[in-house]
Write an enzyme that holds these catalytic residues in place. Structure first.
Site, PDB file in Angstrom:
ATOM      1  N   GLY A   1      39.570  30.509  19.029  1.00 44.20           N
ATOM      2  CA  GLY A   1      38.311  30.048  19.622  1.00 44.20           C
ATOM      3  C   GLY A   1      37.974  28.617  19.237  1.00 44.20           C
ATOM      4  N   CYS A   2      38.197  28.285  17.981  1.00 46.40           N
ATOM      5  CA  CYS A   2      37.871  26.939  17.494  1.00 46.40           C
ATOM      6  C   CYS A   2      38.808  25.899  18.102  1.00 46.40           C
ATOM      7  CB  CYS A   2      37.928  26.906  15.974  1.00 46.40           C
ATOM      8  SG  CYS A   2      36.740  28.059  15.232  1.00 46.40           S
ATOM      9  N   THR A   3      40.056  26.287  18.316  1.00 46.12           N
ATOM     10  CA  THR A   3      41.012  25.388  18.958  1.00 46.12           C
ATOM     11  C   THR A   3      40.594  25.140  20.404  1.00 46.12           C
ATOM     12  OG1 THR A   3      42.803  26.124  17.513  1.00 46.12           O
ATOM     13  CG2 THR A   3      43.430  25.074  19.601  1.00 46.12           C
TER      14      THR A   3
ATOM     15  N   GLY B   1      37.564  22.823  20.475  1.00 52.89           N
ATOM     16  CA  GLY B   1      37.927  21.439  20.177  1.00 52.89           C
ATOM     17  C   GLY B   1      38.660  20.778  21.326  1.00 52.89           C
TER      18      GLY B   1
END
Length: 156
Positions: free
Chosen positions: A46-48, A51
Site C-alpha cells: 500500500g505504501c509503495t 508513493g
C-alpha cells in the site's frame, strides 16, 4: 504529547531528518503549498502504491507551487532505499521519535493479524503557503488518493 491541529490555523514549526542528506524544517517552506503524507512502512504494498501515485503526479503538483513529503517511523537508511527503488522525486522524512506523528495525531491502535499494534494511520495534510493547515484526510484509502489531493491543491 499529542497535539490536535486545527484547520485554517498555523502548524507549529518542526524539523526532521530527510533523505538526500537534508533536514526538513517546516518554516523553510513558507510561500509554498505542502502535501505531507504519513504512511505506515517503507516498501510495503500500500505504501509503495501511494508513493508511486504521488511520484507519477509530482510534476502537476510542482506546477501548483506544491512540494510533497512522505513521513513514516522508518530509519533514514530504509527511506533512502525505498526512495531509490521507486525513484521518488520528493524527500522522505524519518520520524523515528514520532515527533511529527504526535503533532499530527496519526498514531493509532490497529489490528494486525489479530493483534493490537500501535501504528501510523495513513493520513495526508495540506499546509498552505502561509503555514496553515487547510485540509486533512485520515484513514486514507490509497487508490486515487494522490489525484484527490491534486484536485484539492488545484483549488488553492
Amino acid at each position: 504529547m499529542t497535539q490536535t491541529l486545527i484547520l485554517n490555523q498555523p502548524v507549529p514549526d518542526f524539523q526532521l531528518p530527510a533523505t538526500s542528506g537534508k533536514t526538513f524544517q517546516l518554516s523553510d517552506y513558507l510561500g509554498k503549498t505542502l502535501v505531507i503524507y504519513f504512511y505506515p512502512k517503507d516498501s510495503t504494498p500500500g505504501c509503495t502504491t501511494q508513493g508511486v501515485q504521488f511520484r507519477d503526479s509530482y510534476t502537476q503538483f510542482q506546477q501548483h507551487n506544491t512540494d510533497i513529503f512522505g513521513i513514516s517511523r522508518d530509519s533514514l537508511k530504509s527511506h533512502e532505499n525505498f526512495k531509490a527503488k521507486f525513484t521518488f522525486p520528493f524527500e522522505l522524512l524519518a520520524d523515528t521519535e514520532e515527533l511529527a506523528c504526535a503533532l499530527f495525531g496519526v498514531i493509532k491502535m490497529k489490528n494486525m493479524y489479530g493483534k493490537q499494534v500501535r501504528g501510523i494511520e495513513r493520513s495526508t495534510f495540506i499546509i498552505d503557503k502561509n503555514g496553515n493547515l487547510v485540509k486533512e484526510w485520515r484513514g486514507v484509502k490509497v487508490d486515487g488518493h494522490a489525484q484527490e489531493v491534486l484536485n484539492f491543491v488545484q483549488t488553492l
